[in-house]
Write an enzyme that holds these catalytic residues in place. Structure first.
Site, PDB file in Angstrom:
ATOM      1  N   ASN A 169       4.464  -9.615  11.983  1.00  0.00           N
ATOM      2  CA  ASN A 169       3.137  -9.068  11.671  1.00  0.00           C
ATOM      3  C   ASN A 169       2.343  -9.947  10.704  1.00  0.00           C
ATOM      4  OD1 ASN A 169       3.802  -6.975  13.343  1.00  0.00           O
ATOM      5  ND2 ASN A 169       4.183  -5.479  11.710  1.00  0.00           N
ATOM      6  N   HIS A 219      -7.365   9.876  -1.629  1.00  0.00           N
ATOM      7  CA  HIS A 219      -6.668   9.840  -0.336  1.00  0.00           C
ATOM      8  C   HIS A 219      -7.444  10.563   0.769  1.00  0.00           C
ATOM      9  CE1 HIS A 219      -2.305   9.432   1.281  1.00  0.00           C
ATOM     10  NE2 HIS A 219      -3.174   9.270   2.256  1.00  0.00           N
ATOM     11  N   TYR A 229       3.426   9.698  -0.410  1.00  0.00           N
ATOM     12  CA  TYR A 229       4.550   9.073   0.287  1.00  0.00           C
ATOM     13  C   TYR A 229       5.874   9.212  -0.477  1.00  0.00           C
ATOM     14  CZ  TYR A 229       0.595   6.584   2.523  1.00  0.00           C
ATOM     15  OH  TYR A 229      -0.582   6.245   3.136  1.00  0.00           O
ATOM     16  N   LYS A 248      -2.700   6.015  -4.088  1.00  0.00           N
ATOM     17  CA  LYS A 248      -3.768   6.978  -3.757  1.00  0.00           C
ATOM     18  C   LYS A 248      -3.538   8.310  -4.456  1.00  0.00           C
ATOM     19  CE  LYS A 248      -3.673   4.853   0.806  1.00  0.00           C
ATOM     20  NZ  LYS A 248      -2.251   4.628   1.072  1.00  0.00           N
ATOM     21  N   ASP A 295       0.840  -1.197   0.000  1.00  0.00           N
ATOM     22  CA  ASP A 295       0.000   0.000   0.000  1.00  0.00           C
ATOM     23  C   ASP A 295       0.876   1.248   0.000  1.00  0.00           C
ATOM     24  OD1 ASP A 295      -2.990   1.007   0.962  1.00  0.00           O
ATOM     25  OD2 ASP A 295      -1.369   2.292   1.708  1.00  0.00           O
TER      26      ASP A 295
END
Ligand code: A2P
Length: 265
Positions: free
Chosen positions: A245, A113, A55, A80, A50
């Protein structure tokens, strides 16, 4: 190293499967960090990455994807649209730019976004066109409230497949969750560990559960997201924590233990 139990997929409202756990890349703004983190995550078995125009790491993620040797249909990429590009033509251009930076022929999921007033209405028309032209397999939004979703649904030809929101046990977002469930919009949880502001990992109830299940508090929280049928995208640049994770598909929280976490907020 033994591979983890494969990440299950969950089906979006248009029939497209999405891995239920992926790597978030917000704050991976050091280029080398982003490329290495994504390469390591792909090796550890992550199949959902993602990112976002904001970013500024799409190009490095693209390099890691190309370098992985995986076939295109083996991974799922989300990016996004930033709010300065909501005008119809700007949104189409921003999509092309993201796709080029990622080095992909098509994207799996493209999100608005932030709503940014009502300018999302025009942006959504651009996303619908990209969807109709099969440039992207699913379209959705991020940070939308129930009222904004209601407004969008009233105008949309293609309903959003996803609403990506900040969600963790101390910010359970019940109203948005209920609305999305009623309208078959999949919730994606960002900041699922609430690491940025601290707190949730240190709750004594979570440590008690972690001890009992022989897992870490982070794994207990991520499992809580999975059992609520959210798509969850924890960010980690650390190989050990990345493996931790994704190692959450070999145990199941009881209803009572889910309720304990639900009741933290
Ligand atoms: P790092 O990248 O050094 O692993 P969130 O996705 O909820 O915003 O959390 C991201 C933050 O939490 C990052 O600072 C990340 O640091 C840290 N983090 C990720 N996984 C874990 C984990 N399993 N245990 C503790 N901290 C974690």
């Amino acid at each position: 190293m033994a591979t983890q139990t494969a990440t299950p997929t969950i089906t979006l409202n248009n029939g497209v499967p999405i891995p239920q756990l992926g790597l978030g890349t917000w704050q991976m703004d050091d280029n080398e960090e982003a490329e290495q983190a994504v390469a390591g995550a792909l090796e550890a078995g992550y199949r959902l990455i993602d990112t976002a125009t904001l970013y500024r790491n799409e190009q490095y993620i693209g390099d890691a994807l190309t370098g992985s040797g995986l076939a295109r249909d083996e991974y799922f990429v989300t990016t996004k649209l930033w709010k300065d590009s909501h005008a119809y033509g700007d949104a189409l251009q921003a999509f092309d730019d993201s796709r080029d930076r990622l080095g992909l022929d098509y994207l799996d999921l493209y999100l608005i976004h932030w709503p940014n007033g009502t300018s999302y209405r025009e942006a959504w028309r651009a996303l619908e066109r990209l969807y109709d032209e099969k440039c992207v397999r699913a379209i959705g939004v991020s940070n939308f409230s129930p009222d904004q979703l209601k407004d969008l649904l009233a105008r949309a030809n293609v309903p959003p497949a996803v609403n990506q929101i900040e969600l963790h046990p101390l910010k359970p977002q019940r109203d948005t969750r209920n609305f999305c469930q009623q309208h078959d919009i999949r919730i994606q949880s960002y900041s699922p560990l609430q690491r940025a502001s601290g707190g949730v990992l240190d709750q004594p109830e979570l440590q008690e559960l972690a001890d009992r299940y022989n897992k870490t508090p982070a794994q207990i929280i991520l499992r809580w997201h999975i059992q609520h049928d959210f798509v969850v995208i924890p960010k980690s640049s650390n190989p050990g924590r990345q493996r931790q994770n994704i190692d959450i598909f070999d145990f199941h929280l009881t209803d009572t233990d889910m309720a304990t976490i639900d009741n933290l907020a």
